[in-house]
Scaffold this active site. Structure first.
Site, PDB file in Angstrom:
ATOM      1  N   ILE A 471       0.845  -1.210   0.000  1.00  0.00           N
ATOM      2  CA  ILE A 471       0.000   0.000   0.000  1.00  0.00           C
ATOM      3  C   ILE A 471       0.873   1.250   0.000  1.00  0.00           C
ATOM      4  O   ILE A 471       0.419   2.333   0.345  1.00  0.00           O
ATOM      5  CB  ILE A 471      -0.953  -0.003   1.215  1.00  0.00           C
ATOM      6  CG1 ILE A 471      -0.165  -0.072   2.534  1.00  0.00           C
ATOM      7  CG2 ILE A 471      -1.917  -1.168   1.124  1.00  0.00           C
ATOM      8  CD1 ILE A 471      -1.043   0.111   3.769  1.00  0.00           C
ATOM      9  N   THR A 473       4.156   0.851   1.250  1.00  0.00           N
ATOM     10  CA  THR A 473       5.156   0.576   2.277  1.00  0.00           C
ATOM     11  C   THR A 473       6.487   0.125   1.693  1.00  0.00           C
ATOM     12  O   THR A 473       7.506   0.157   2.371  1.00  0.00           O
ATOM     13  CB  THR A 473       4.666  -0.555   3.192  1.00  0.00           C
ATOM     14  OG1 THR A 473       4.424  -1.710   2.370  1.00  0.00           O
ATOM     15  CG2 THR A 473       3.382  -0.178   3.890  1.00  0.00           C
ATOM     16  N   ARG A 594      15.221  -5.062  12.798  1.00  0.00           N
ATOM     17  CA  ARG A 594      16.083  -5.056  11.605  1.00  0.00           C
ATOM     18  C   ARG A 594      15.381  -4.300  10.486  1.00  0.00           C
ATOM     19  O   ARG A 594      14.190  -4.478  10.263  1.00  0.00           O
ATOM     20  CB  ARG A 594      16.378  -6.480  11.158  1.00  0.00           C
ATOM     21  CG  ARG A 594      17.134  -7.300  12.194  1.00  0.00           C
ATOM     22  CD  ARG A 594      17.310  -8.725  11.700  1.00  0.00           C
ATOM     23  NE  ARG A 594      18.283  -8.798  10.605  1.00  0.00           N
ATOM     24  CZ  ARG A 594      18.302  -9.799   9.721  1.00  0.00           C
ATOM     25  NH1 ARG A 594      17.417 -10.761   9.776  1.00  0.00           N
ATOM     26  NH2 ARG A 594      19.217  -9.810   8.770  1.00  0.00           N
ATOM     27  N   ILE A 595      16.116  -3.479   9.798  1.00  0.00           N
ATOM     28  CA  ILE A 595      15.554  -2.693   8.700  1.00  0.00           C
ATOM     29  C   ILE A 595      15.870  -3.416   7.390  1.00  0.00           C
ATOM     30  O   ILE A 595      17.041  -3.632   7.054  1.00  0.00           O
ATOM     31  CB  ILE A 595      16.150  -1.265   8.698  1.00  0.00           C
ATOM     32  CG1 ILE A 595      15.844  -0.551  10.023  1.00  0.00           C
ATOM     33  CG2 ILE A 595      15.646  -0.471   7.499  1.00  0.00           C
ATOM     34  CD1 ILE A 595      14.376  -0.341  10.336  1.00  0.00           C
ATOM     35  N   ASN A 597      14.935  -2.545   4.109  1.00  0.00           N
ATOM     36  CA  ASN A 597      15.336  -1.671   3.006  1.00  0.00           C
ATOM     37  C   ASN A 597      15.409  -0.235   3.520  1.00  0.00           C
ATOM     38  O   ASN A 597      14.383   0.417   3.691  1.00  0.00           O
ATOM     39  CB  ASN A 597      14.316  -1.778   1.867  1.00  0.00           C
ATOM     40  CG  ASN A 597      14.728  -0.959   0.650  1.00  0.00           C
ATOM     41  OD1 ASN A 597      15.739  -0.243   0.671  1.00  0.00           O
ATOM     42  ND2 ASN A 597      13.943  -1.058  -0.406  1.00  0.00           N
ATOM     43  N   THR A 600      13.256   2.630   1.663  1.00  0.00           N
ATOM     44  CA  THR A 600      11.803   2.699   1.831  1.00  0.00           C
ATOM     45  C   THR A 600      11.410   2.809   3.302  1.00  0.00           C
ATOM     46  O   THR A 600      10.405   3.429   3.630  1.00  0.00           O
ATOM     47  CB  THR A 600      11.133   1.467   1.201  1.00  0.00           C
ATOM     48  OG1 THR A 600      11.727   0.290   1.745  1.00  0.00           O
ATOM     49  CG2 THR A 600      11.307   1.466  -0.312  1.00  0.00           C
ATOM     50  N   GLN A 604       9.046   5.677   4.968  1.00  0.00           N
ATOM     51  CA  GLN A 604       7.858   5.386   5.777  1.00  0.00           C
ATOM     52  C   GLN A 604       7.894   6.078   7.127  1.00  0.00           C
ATOM     53  O   GLN A 604       6.898   6.618   7.593  1.00  0.00           O
ATOM     54  CB  GLN A 604       7.773   3.883   6.031  1.00  0.00           C
ATOM     55  CG  GLN A 604       6.933   3.177   4.994  1.00  0.00           C
ATOM     56  CD  GLN A 604       6.001   2.211   5.683  1.00  0.00           C
ATOM     57  OE1 GLN A 604       6.446   1.225   6.239  1.00  0.00           O
ATOM     58  NE2 GLN A 604       4.731   2.496   5.669  1.00  0.00           N
ATOM     59  N   LYS A 666      10.527  -5.414  12.986  1.00  0.00           N
ATOM     60  CA  LYS A 666       9.466  -4.967  13.889  1.00  0.00           C
ATOM     61  C   LYS A 666       8.370  -4.171  13.180  1.00  0.00           C
ATOM     62  O   LYS A 666       7.270  -4.051  13.687  1.00  0.00           O
ATOM     63  CB  LYS A 666      10.050  -4.114  15.004  1.00  0.00           C
ATOM     64  CG  LYS A 666      10.697  -4.926  16.117  1.00  0.00           C
ATOM     65  CD  LYS A 666      11.094  -4.017  17.254  1.00  0.00           C
ATOM     66  CE  LYS A 666      11.630  -4.803  18.446  1.00  0.00           C
ATOM     67  NZ  LYS A 666      12.122  -3.865  19.481  1.00  0.00           N
ATOM     68  N   GLU A 670       3.883   2.591  11.634  1.00  0.00           N
ATOM     69  CA  GLU A 670       3.110   3.448  12.526  1.00  0.00           C
ATOM     70  C   GLU A 670       3.953   4.217  13.541  1.00  0.00           C
ATOM     71  O   GLU A 670       3.570   5.297  13.958  1.00  0.00           O
ATOM     72  CB  GLU A 670       2.045   2.630  13.300  1.00  0.00           C
ATOM     73  CG  GLU A 670       1.752   1.315  12.674  1.00  0.00           C
ATOM     74  CD  GLU A 670       0.326   1.040  12.262  1.00  0.00           C
ATOM     75  OE1 GLU A 670      -0.590   1.738  12.678  1.00  0.00           O
ATOM     76  OE2 GLU A 670       0.144   0.081  11.492  1.00  0.00           O
TER      77      GLU A 670
END
Lengths: 716, 330, 185
Positions: A471, A473, A594-595, A597, A600, A604, A666, A670
């Site tokens: 959507i 993300t 952990r990220i 990407n 993006t 976000q 995680k 939001e």
């Protein structure tokens, strides 16, 4: 099946910035959204909404409308087929608004009362506007006020108890050195994704097929099957590209109306909501009134945390904006009392909206913490550090990981917090007063069961199949990276097929759980595939496919407090002549697992912070007491931040490893909005010396509240 | 939106004769307001007479140093025009403060003057509104009105005029030129908008069937020292909650000439003549500016939620005139 | 006599002539989307309040939702589908892609069309509401981040990708300036 993880093998794909796999389609206009799918013989449906806030439909005068050019049918409560709403969906019992045209009751202004179908959209629109619907109007009550006599405590739900207590709040407050007791309000807020809700439905070979704009096709397909009493396999829902959702793109009246109309007409039907219609049919964030009482000892350590919130719901369905829950995670205190109460009014049912609960709740709690910092003379960052819990403050459970202090430290360092003069109202630049503020953030980190399939193709490429939704993300790209990482191949060799209910059940894009849930399923399937590939041998023409289902693994996860955290910092300028507030810069440092990407994920998080700017300064839907409807429900009447409102907003993160977590992701959807409005409001106080406890902080409110600026000479 | 006829006209006399022959017809300029109102059902014309290609798209300097601006000049072209920016910078600023780049490319000068109020009750065809449906009532007075009028309103309507451009034009004594089947005519902007009274649906003094052909700005050397400021609830792409156009000629600390007009406070751009009279010949000080603003705003009648506009406009008058005074001193 | 409520018109879109019958009520946006299958132009509000439907009309940006198709006859329309040169993305498109100047992508075609026009408007010396001194003597304003923010404000992005949108427009502007200097050299 195995529950080991594939995600711990890294090849560098996981964690490297990658542009979106569908980026080229998006920048060339080739990406087709739900309202863009051409189908032969397409008919257009236009919804007609009630113009009274409460009553019964006494007549739907269809005859003149049916005689209009191009009009095919008018569906309303007297001729609509019956539907079934007795089921439990992925996010709970259905809102009765999904039972379109089932009876003559009108529970709020903007309730769907008819669908006009015509050959062309212009004809449908004109006919819908011309349709006369008569009502027996009844008196309505839409006035939400603090301490409404009809407010009640809802039953506990899977989202948590309505009331949580620990210790004796009143006793601890009485024994406290510093006490804050303030009331905060947040207004009715609307999602307003840029893409209006749209669904194109048709029957194909005995199956109901819907091209839809949604956050989860598994959810929508299952609900449509329930609503129309069809076998689950008889419904297929696809949503290749989705123009934003923010909680609003679940099962909504447009899909039901489109499917109903396609069944009646036996031809494809598209129903697209107008922007104005979205203000009463897709849910919204309830207004809140929140009272926060904090009591602290001499050192600033909390003895009492008391947060009581009230919100609204409709008369037909209960949705609770759980604003008071945020304190159950954030701060240690000897005594806790947190409660969410609700009042039923003649308004549409609210729903999940970006950081439901935490967004408005953190505004109140984090402003109250700033007030406590002011009262106690303790730096706002230091005050929060002193109240860091080592276990869930109410649950007593361990945190899976909690690197909030690292966020404070890194944020304070990069923002230049150490140089801050704590006194309010002492920085002036021409007609502008300047101030800085900060706040903390948290958002629950969860996962929902998902299935995935990963195929090693004969040509050396790989195909991932999972019913995920992107959507905005970056989910498609994240899944690609997770798979490429696990397979130890170049991401270019991995193709992701998603957003199709035929791919099997999967979690929706919501609650910051999407990427975590899907990555988990993909990682397991990848791991399994690698084991099979390790056995050697040729890949047959149909490829080799491994499948996964995370239901068991998620069920086996240890019970812990699992959350993303963050520290928000903002600098504002307040024009003393006009009351205008401008955010000059914002910095958010997050601990969000952990990220996948960075490109993006950063986008976000920044987007969430910009929602915080909108929430702090702009967003507010105003309900007219006389009519019961909204005043100017459109994008000129309902403001969210335009480009010029947004300065350089930066987001970054600290390491947030959790060795026990099989995925380690995680979710970042939001947590970016949480605390952001509070940081801005706290900065407005620092600039002007006046607390603004009612959102949005509009120019008229700032001007009317004035400033509390020390006289020259007393400023020190 | 109901079905309608469409006709493109290429000269002014044809335009007014076509419109005159059909009481259900409306002129279509850029369409940025009319088409929107047709979609919401507020306007339901039977025929559109497209005047966008009329040869009225020029800005000319008049021999006396004023400007003649054609009615179909787009907002963008007006704001970008060097003579507008040189002679009436507040007009360029006002236009640039309005809407968005896209809308300014479409919207015309004539249409801007005729745009309707953005009152949320006016655009909600399901509810009452005296401006839209005479005699049905004004829900704003008891309802949401924090951005409604404080000057010149009535018990029948408290809507404001949304134009930014009009505020600058009001400050500079613009004259509206029009054409009817009986020939050309003129209306000073001061007389162009009708008082609200008990007829809020009657908005302008234009004769029935008249086409605005342009605007004349008389020469005004003071306008070279002018500025526009707009206050709104987000930084861009929003209507004003208060705005001001001001021009000031200060000589030796004394106000030689001043122009002031206020926006978003009345059903029309509000020329602040009382304030101008109070200032002219007096000292150019913040105290004098404030006193003049108070004199102008003495007539303000606030509703429960728009009273902030009184201090807002006062502050804007003081701030803008102070800025212009400081600028003159440099 | 009641006037005819539809017309056959010819529109030039991305350099190609299209003759089509239109209901006079049909906006350029709906004609593109429903009749010509050019769905890259998006409908966000249908009221001129969001900018998602931005196209170029005779080279200038406009919201196609408030432009009646019949009134666009004879004008040159450029939509997002006409921005790239074959497979080669326009530098503005490339910058949006590289810098992640979007999230959901729905406002993106409008943002890109708007950005193309911003570069032209700026090159033509047009001031904006962010320009401190609009008088021609002051000279054209540099295309600072604040200028870009103001000029791009007619395109709402609910995802909140503004920061990278501004960076993308700035990068495209640099590329353009570099290109111009190269051409002059």
């Amino acid at each position: 099946m195995t529950t080991t993880t594939g995600a711990t093998t890294t090849t560098g794909a996981f964690g490297t910035a990658r542009t979106r796999v569908e980026g080229r389609e998006k920048v060339t206009g080739a990406a087709r959204y739900a309202g863009d799918i051409p189908l032969p013989d397409l008919a257009h449906g236009w919804m007609v909404l009630s113009t009274v806030a409460r009553g019964r439909i006494s007549a739907v005068e269809t005859e003149p409308v049916l005689a209009m050019p191009g009009v095919l049918a008018v569906i309303h409560h007297e001729n609509a087929p019956r539907v079934n709403l007795d089921y439990m969906g992925m996010i709970g019992k259905p809102d009765p608004i999904l039972g379109v045209f089932q009876n003559d009751r009108v529970p709020f202004m903007g309730w769907p009362v008819a669908l006009v179908l015509a050959e062309r959209p212009e004809q449908a629109r004109e006919a819908a506007e011309a349709l006369v619907v008569r009502y027996d109007q009844e008196p309505h009550d839409i006035a939400f006020t603090s301490g409404h006599p009809d407010a009640y405590t809802p039953a506990d739900s899977p989202f948590g108890p309505a009331v949580a207590t620990k210790g004796d709040v009143e006793a601890e407050l009485a024994a406290s050195t510093f006490v804050v007791d303030s009331e905060y309000t947040t207004p009715e807020e609307h999602h307003n994704p840029m893409e209006p809700h749209a669904a194109t439905a048709h029957w194909d070979g005995g199956r109901l097929e819907v091209f839809d704009s949604n956050q989860g096709s598994t959810m929508v397909a299952a609900e449509l099957a329930q609503i129309f009493s069809l076998d689950a396999e008889s419904v297929r829902v696809r949503s290749e590209h989705v123009g934003g959702g923010f909680g609003s793109k679940t099962t909504r009246p447009h899909q039901v109306a489109a499917a109903m109309a396609a069944t009646i007409l036996q031809r494809p039907v598209r129903v697209v909501m107008t922007r104005r219609q979205m203000f009463s049919t897709i849910g919204y964030r309830s207004p809140t009134v929140q009272r926060v009482r904090l009591g602290a000892d001499e050192s600033g350590r909390l003895r009492a945390l008391d947060h009581r919130s009230e919100c609204v719901t409709s008369t037909v369905h209960e949705f609770i904006e759980r604003s008071a829950t945020v304190g159950r995670v954030m701060y240690d205190a000897d005594a806790h009392y947190t409660s969410d109460r609700v009042v039923r009014l003649d308004v549409p049912t609210p729903t999940f909206m970006r950081a439901p609960g935490e967004a408005p709740g953190s505004f109140a709690l984090e402003c109250a913490m700033d007030e406590l910092a002011e009262k106690s003379g303790i730096d706002p960052v230091e005050l929060r550090v002193r109240n860091e819990p080592d276990r869930g403050p109410v649950s007593g459970l361990p945190f899976s990981s909690r690197n909030l202090v690292a966020c404070y430290e890194e944020g304070a360092r990069r923002f230049g917090w150490a140089d801050r003069d704590p006194r309010p109202g002492v920085r002036r630049e021409g007609r502008w007063l300047l101030g800085t503020g900060m706040a903390a953030a948290s958002f629950h980190s969860g996962a929902g069961p998902s299935t995935a399939a990963v195929t090693a193709e004969a040509d050396g490429t790989f195909t991932v199949r999972i019913n995920a939704a992107d959507i905005g993300t970056g989910a498609r790209t994240a899944i690609n990276l997770v798979a490429a990482d696990g397979l130890a191949v170049d991401p270019e060799r991995v193709r992701v097929v998603m957003a199709d209910s035929d791919l099997g059940p999967a979690m929706l894009a919501g609650g910051s759980m999407g990427t975590r849930s899907w990555a988990w399923a993909v990682a397991i399937a990848v791991s399994e595939l690698r084991e099979r590939l390790a056995l050697g041998g040729d890949i047959p023409p149909e490829g080799i496919t491994a499948r996964s289902d995370t239901t068991e693994a998620i069920g086996a996860l240890a019970n812990k407090e699992r959350h993303s955290f963050g520290a928000q910092f903002a600098e504002v300028a307040v024009d003393v002549t006009s009351g205008e507030v401008r955010v000059r810069r914002m910095l958010g440092i997050f601990a969000a697992g952990r990220i996948v990407n960075p490109l993006t994920a950063r986008n976000q998080l920044v987007g969430g912070m910009i929602w915080g700017i909108s929430m702090a300064l702009h967003e507010e839907a105003v309900r007219d007491r006389a009519s019961g409807g909204l005043v100017a429900p459109d994008l000129a009447g309902y403001h969210f931040a335009a480009n010029a409102d947004v300065p350089l907003v930066e987001a970054d993160w600290v390491d947030d490893p959790d060795p026990d977590d099989p995925v380690g992701i995680k979710g970042v959807g939001e947590v970016g909005i949480v605390g952001a409005a509070a940081a801005i409001a706290n900065a407005v106080w620092h600039a002007t010396g006046v607390r603004h406890r009612n959102l949005p902080i509009r120019p008229d409110r700032v001007l009317s509240a004035g400033t509390n600026v020390p006289e020259p000479g007393h400023a020190g | 939106m109901k079905e309608f006829g469409y006709q493109r006209v290429l000269d002014v006399s044809e335009a007014v004769s076509v419109l005159g022959a059909d009481p259900d017809a409306r002129f279509l300029g850029g369409g940025t307001n009319l088409v929107d109102l047709m979609k919401t059902g507020v306007e339901r014309p039977g025929r559109l007479v497209d005047v966008r290609e009329l040869p009225l798209d020029h800005v000319e300097v008049t021999p006396d140093g004023g400007l003649r601006i054609g009615a179909t000049v787009t907002n963008s072209d007006l704001a970008a025009h060097p003579e507008v920016r040189r002679r009436y910078p507040a007009l360029a600023q006002a236009v640039l403060a309005g809407a968005s780049g896209q809308l300014r490319n479409m919207a015309t000068v004539g249409g801007n003057l005729l745009q309707r109020t953005r009152c949320g009750y006016f655009t909600d065809v399901a509810g009452p509104c005296n401006k839209r449906l005479p005699g049905s009532g004004c829900p704003a007075i008891e309802g949401e009105h924090h951005n409604h009028a404080i000057l010149g309103a009535s018990a029948h309507c408290v809507a404001t005029h949304p134009s930014d451009m009009g505020v600058a034009l009001a400050a500079f004594d613009a004259v509206v030129r029009y054409e009817t089947t009986d020939g050309p005519g003129e209306l000073p902007l001061a007389d162009f908008y009708l008082p609200v009274g008990d007829t809020p649906h009657l908005e302008t003094a234009l004769p029935s069937g008249a086409l605005i052909t342009g605007i004349t700005l008389p020469p005004a050397p003071v306008a070279a020292h002018s500025r526009y400021r707009k206050v709104r609830e987000r930084a861009s792409y929003a209507f004003a909650i208060g705005s001001i156009a001001a021009a000031l000629d200060v000589r030796d600390g004394t106000v030689h000439e001043v122009r002031l007009a206020l926006g978003a406070v009345a059903s029309r751009p509000w020329r602040a003549l009382t304030a101008e009279r109070a200032l002219t010949g007096g000292p150019a000080t913040a105290e004098a500016f404030a006193a003049a603003a108070d004199a102008e705003l003495a007539a303000a009648e606030a509703l429960p939620h728009n009273g902030y506009k009184v201090p807002l406009m006062r502050n804007l008058v003081v701030a803008l005139l102070t800025e212009l005074t400081e600028e003159a001193a440099r | 006599m009641a006037p005819s409520t539809s017309s056959v018109i010819t529109l030039t879109i991305n350099g190609e002539k299209h003759t089509l019958p239109v209901d006079h009520r049909t906006t350029l946006l709906d004609a593109l989307r429903e009749q010509l299958d050019l769905t890259g132009t998006k409908k966000g509000c249908d009221q001129g309040q969001c900018g998602a439907c931005t196209v170029l009309l005779d080279g200038r940006r406009a919201v196609s939702c408030l432009q009646l198709a019949v009134a666009a006859e004879g004008r040159e329309v450029t939509t997002i589908e006409g921005v790239a040169e074959g497979d080669e993305l326009h530098p503005v498109q490339q910058a949006f892609l590289d810098l992640d100047g979007y999230q959901c992508g729905y406002c993106t075609p409008g943002q890109i069309c708007s950005a193309l026009a911003v570069l032209e408007e700026h090159a033509a010396g047009w001031p904006s509401a962010a320009t401190a001194d609009v008088r021609p003597e002051a000279g054209p304003p540099p295309l600072s981040p604040d200028e870009i923010r103001e000029r791009m404000s007619g395109n709402l992005c609910r995802c909140g990708a503004y920061v990278s949108i501004v960076q993308a427009v700035a990068r495209a502007a640099e590329a353009r300036t570099a290109g111009t200097e190269e051409a002059l050299a």
